[in-house]
Structure formats: C-alpha cells, structure tokens
Write an enzyme that holds these catalytic residues in place. Structure first.
Site, PDB file in Angstrom:
ATOM      1  N   ASP A  74       1.136  -1.247  -0.044  1.00 44.77           N
ATOM      2  CA  ASP A  74       0.018  -0.235  -0.133  1.00 44.77           C
ATOM      3  C   ASP A  74       0.609   0.672  -0.513  1.00 44.77           C
ATOM      4  O   ASP A  74       2.273   1.066   0.504  1.00 44.77           O
ATOM      5  CB  ASP A  74      -1.101  -0.596   1.254  1.00 44.77           C
ATOM      6  CG  ASP A  74      -1.816   1.194   1.036  1.00 44.77           C
ATOM      7  OD1 ASP A  74      -2.703   0.699   0.253  1.00 44.77           O
ATOM      8  OD2 ASP A  74      -1.810   1.965   2.180  1.00 44.77           O
ATOM      9  N   GLU A  90       1.851   0.208  -4.842  1.00 49.86           N
ATOM     10  CA  GLU A  90       0.809   0.937  -5.512  1.00 49.86           C
ATOM     11  C   GLU A  90       2.198   1.942  -5.214  1.00 49.86           C
ATOM     12  O   GLU A  90       2.424   2.237  -4.530  1.00 49.86           O
ATOM     13  CB  GLU A  90      -0.295   1.113  -4.600  1.00 49.86           C
ATOM     14  CG  GLU A  90      -0.872   1.808  -5.000  1.00 49.86           C
ATOM     15  CD  GLU A  90      -1.706   1.793  -3.725  1.00 49.86           C
ATOM     16  OE1 GLU A  90      -2.169   1.965  -2.846  1.00 49.86           O
ATOM     17  OE2 GLU A  90      -3.192   2.346  -3.976  1.00 49.86           O
TER      18      GLU A  90
END
Ligand code: ISL
Ligand code: CA
Length: 580
Positions: A229, A281
């Site tokens: 993330d 990401e």
C-alpha cells in the site's frame, strides 16, 4: 470463443518454448520466466465478497466458500485486501495489530483454512502490506503519543506547530491538513491519509526491523507475497519544507530521499529469502520512472500499479472525459519504458476506483456485456500481469448514489465536509462526481445470485447497500449463460495462459490515433497475434493499417467469423484476436 482447442498445458510449459526437453527459463525476446509473470490475479475486497455468518459483513470463511468459483474462473493468484485487526476508519487500511485477524473477518484459524484451500487448488495468495502508516490505535502510536521521551516517539513524525498552525502546508489525501495537533504533548503528528492513520517514520531502523519482522511472520505462514500500500510514500524529507505553489503534493510525497534504499534493504533482508511476488502501489511514479522500482537488477519489487491509467479517467474526485488515443498512449508509453528486465501490472479497476465497465466501457443495457468483454480482452492481451477486481468478471456496474448517507468511504465523507458543508460545491455536483468516481462504487457487495441482497449475506442490512441491478447481474445467472461476461473472462484467461505471445510478446500499437478502434500486435518468436477492439457503439469497416492482413480468427467476443482479410467489418464494442 477459442477457435482451436489446444491441449491444456501446465502453467510452466509453453508450446512455443516446448521444443526443448526442459522448460526454457528465458523467452525468445529476453524475459526471464517466472510464475508471477504468467499468472492472472484476482483482487478480493474481503468486506464485500461473501458473508458467512449473517452479520452483513464479508469474512474469511465466506471467501473460502467461494474458492471453487475462483478456481474455475482460472485465476492463479488471489490478492486479499487488508485482513488485519483494524478499527476500520479506512476499511482496514488502518491497522491496529498486524499479527491478528480482524474480528469481523474471523480468526487466524479461518485464515489458515483459507490459505490451505488456496494451496490445495494450486493457487497462490498475496496479502496487503500497509506499512506507510498504522492505525492511531496501534500500540506503537498509543505509546508514541504518551510523551516526547517515550521509546516509540520517533516511530512516527512529530513536529511543533509553526505560526500557530501545522508544521507545514502538506494536505492530506483525505481533505484538510496532513498534520494533527495532539494535546498531550502539544505537538503535531503527520498523517498523509486519515487523522486515524499516522505515518510511520521509516528513517527509524527500529520501524524497518519491526516491519520486516511482521512480513516474515506472514511469509513463514506460507503467503506468496504482498501488494504494498502506497509504498512509494514511505520515505519523507524530515525537514518538511512547504509545498511550493504549483507543486503536485503526490509527486513530492513520492520522491522521498531513501525510497529505493529502503526497498533494496527490504528485498535483501526479507523478500530475497522467499519465492514471492511483490506489487507496489506506486502513487506519484511515472511510467518512465517505473524501472527504478521494477528492473530486476535493482532488486526492489517485481511490479507496481502505476496511476497513468487512473489519471486517464479521473482527476481526483472528478471524472475525466478521455479519448481512446489517450488510453492507447499509456500502453505504448509503458512498452517503451520497460525493457525485458522490467515487468509490470495490467489493471483497469480496484477497490479505490469505480467499476471497470462504467468507467472504460458502456454500462447501458445494450452495451454493458459487449463492452465488458472488450475490456476483458484489453486486460488479458496486454504485456504484464493482469489484475481482475472482484465483480468485474460479472460486468458489475457503478452504484446510483443519491445522498452522502449512502456512502461509507472516509475519503468521500471527508471531502463532503470540506467542500459541500463549506458551500464550496453543491451537493448535486458532489453526488454526480460520486456516481462516477466514489470508491464505494466498487465496494458494494459481490452479486452472487438473485435472492435478497444478492446472496452476499442473510442479514437484512449489509454494511453497504447491494446494487439494485443484482437481479439481472449476478454470478448464478452468468454461470448458467455460456455467452456471459463471466464465461468470456474464463475462456480468455485459459487462452492467455496457453498463448505465450499474449504474456511475453512484444507489443506494437498499429494505429495510435484511431478514435474508435484499438489494434495491436503481440509477437513472440514465430507466434504472432493481432488484437482488434472497437471502443464505441459504432460499427466500423476497418482497413488494417499498412499491409497487415488478419489471419485465422482464434478468439472473439462477437458473432463474425471473418478472417484472412485486410478489411474488417467490426460491430460496436467487439473484440477479436487473430493469428498473423
Ligand atoms: O488516490 C486515490 C484514488 O485513486 C485514493 O483513493 C487512494 O487513497 C490512494 O490511491 C491510496 O490508496 C491506498 O492507500 C489508502 C487507502 O485508503 C486505499 O484504499 C489504498 O488502496 C490509505 O491506506
Ligand atoms: Ca460476516
């Protein structure tokens, strides 16, 4: 429909490479072959996938009960959204205990059953690593905020205010300042996302060692890798200079001084000791910069999610009206930026973005299914590892939100407070944006069948309302229909898995400027394929560019059998794959 049934083959042996007695480790065009380059990934958003105990919230036993559905779709890897203990300020992306399963989702024993069920089906599991920040209820932060002398103080970023306000002008991704004043010590702490998501200080070696420890905890349980993330944000400039006018805060947050040093250390200390897949990401990283993270020789990550695709269709909260040449440009730019040492993802949707068919296709009753099949073709015939987001294999659509009360997502609710309650924007304009770009469009419950709440839950109140179109769009109906979007995805996943040129082949857009037709080749040694798609409702008589002539039609979403010709009579939203 595949025109020629090739003998089903193992993932690891590919026809055009099968001439030798052993499995080739490098392709004709120089790619080192790996399982994660040849995989198709399915993203599960656990809260909305399947509820097994009637509390209206998806859970891990619910996922386990649907593994046969996923296996028969043909995906090889499951990406599980954050399953850890969390107060759910940001739906699990605010972690309170990295080694505990979220109560609503079940127990560690449930997780172990899920993992075993995945392995038994020869699939793999990657989990979501959220370590740019924790929940403010994590014990590290509970300690850190107690006093300036606390041993956990510099696990986070604390700074005195300036001129009676925050330390600098950094905005949060979720509206407002990225700094929160904490009265106990009268200092501010950094949170690039929600107030309840304080940023970890990666410059502190203890933080990095604790993160590597939790990564090993899950890897030693047998998970096959991580989706990471906002991993590009983990390094910060500790001086925290103000953003200058015109500077894009995302680019500034993503260009911290030690990002690559930390990723290489993570690879050295953890990842290199396991046979894993990693996908970062990558907010704020351009396609051109992508090799800095994914070039295998740099030993950082295997691939990333670029935002080039997201930025084609949205500008923050606002939908962006894009053209097909703009969409094509992303793939050509990616092909130009990445050589055989660099691999990447192919995705068009996820839990942060609106539904695939509503955003890149046409979700009207007439064109929803044909356009979903065209988008499946784009996803599954590009170079890179395809990521399918739950429900997109059914052609699920955006939700007809009318009021902010229907939306749970903190990003939207904070923006409503910041922009509508302050009268900067009208409620109508805001809700029109939400119908196009709200993250909750993709977070509504998976539509399993036509019973109440689409078979997602037996509860009368799912945590988020089910899309009212579930009676016509659901897995049961599509499993029974050989021409459904589901079966198209299933057939094309199988076709891609046995067609190396669609995985590793060189990519060339034959007509970048055409506003309605997307046509490209994929070539690997003697294997040459032509992919043709119409991205509009208009039928087109299309003369292939140059002296290209379509050969045998080997896969199509349409009814035509046209082949061995230089001029194609294409209907609206139609996809075809030819051998050349
Ligand atoms: O930029 C966005 C939309 O494309 C944001 O919605 C999104 O927050 C951003 O892409 C970062 O996303 C990741 O980190 C967030 C979490 O809310 C998202 O769900 C996650 O995917 C903070 O952890
Ligand atoms: Ca449940």
């Amino acid at each position: 429909m595949p025109r020629r049934r090739l003998a089903p083959i193992l993932l690891l042996v590919i026809p055009s490479l099968a001439q030798t007695s052993h499995t080739i480790s490098v392709t004709d065009n120089g790619y080192r072959r790996t399982w994660w380059k040849e995989a198709v990934v399915y993203q599960v958003y656990p809260r909305s996938f399947k509820d097994s105990n009637g509390d209206g919230i998806g859970d891990i036993p619910g996922i386990t009960s649907k593994l046969e559905y996923l296996r028969s779709l043909g995906v090889n890897v499951i990406w599980l959204g954050p399953h850890y203990d969390s107060p759910n300020a940001d739906m699990g992306y605010d972690i309170r205990d990295y080694r505990k399963v979220m109560t609503e989702f079940g127990t560690m024993a449930d997780f172990d059953v899920l993992l075993a069920g995945i392995k038994q089906r020869h699939m793999k599991l990657i989990i979501d690593l959220v370590v740019n920040h924790t929940s403010d209820e994590h014990r590290w932060f509970v300690e850190s905020r107690k006093s300036k002398a606390n041993p956990y103080r510099d696990y986070y970023f604390w700074r005195p205010g300036k001129n009676g306000g925050p330390p600098n002008n950094f905005p949060s991704f979720f509206s407002g300042s990225a700094w929160q004043l904490d009265p106990t010590t009268n200092e501010y702490y950094l949170h690039l996302f929600a107030v309840k998501q304080p940023d970890l200080n990666w410059d502190n070696p203890k933080v990095r060692q604790d993160v590597y420890g939790l990564m090993k905890f899950w890897l030693d349980k047998g998970v096959d890798g991580f989706r990471m993330d906002v991993i590009t944000l983990i390094s910060k400039n500790p001086a925290f200079p103000d953003l200058k006018p015109g500077q894009n805060f995302v680019d500034v947050y993503a260009s911290g001084p030690h990002l690559h040093e930390y990723l290489q250390e993570m690879n050295r200390d953890v990842l290199s000791h396991y046979d894993v897949m990693t996908v970062g990401e990558a907010l704020g990283i351009s396609l051109k910069q992508t090799p800095l993270i994914v070039d295998e020789r740099r030993k950082e990550l295997n691939m990333i999610f670029n935002f080039a695709i997201v930025n084609v269709m949205r500008q923050g909260r606002h939908i962006r009206h894009w053209t097909l040449p703009e969409l094509k440009a992303v793939y050509s730019e990616q092909a130009a930026a990445l050589d055989a040492h660099s691999w990447n993802t192919i995705f068009l949707s996820n839990h942060d973005n609106p539904r695939l068919v509503s955003t890149f296709g046409n979700d009207s009753a007439r064109w929803r299914e044909p356009s979903a099949k065209v988008l499946a073709t784009l996803l599954l015939t590009q170079r890179g590892t395809p990521f399918i987001y739950q429900g997109d294999e059914l052609g699920m659509t955006n939700f007809p939100f009318k009021t902010i009360a229907e939306i749970e997502d903190i990003e939207a609710k904070n923006a409503w407070k910041a922009d509508v309650e302050t009268r900067k924007e009208t409620a109508d304009a805001f809700m029109d944006d939400m119908r196009h770009t709200s993250r909750d469009n993709s977070r509504t419950p998976m539509q399993w069948d036509a019973t109440e709440n689409a078979g997602f839950t037996t509860s009368r109140s799912p945590w988020l309302a089910v899309n009212p179109n579930y009676k016509s769009i659901n897995a049961t109906a599509e499993l029974a229909d050989p021409n459904s979007v589901y079966h198209y995805f299933q057939r094309l996943i199988a076709f891609r898995s046995r067609t190396p040129a669609l995985i590793y082949g060189d990519y060339k857009d034959l007509n970048p400027g055409d506003p309605k037709v997307f046509v490209y080749t994929r070539v690997l040694g003697p294997e040459r394929y032509l992919v043709v798609m119409t991205f509009s409702a208009d039928a087109v008589t299309y003369k292939l560019p140059g002296h290209v002539r379509a050969g045998e039609l080997v896969f199509t979403s349409g009814a035509s059998h046209e082949g061995h010709t230089g001029t194609l009579h294409l209907s609206g939203w139609e996809a075809r794959i030819y051998r050349l």
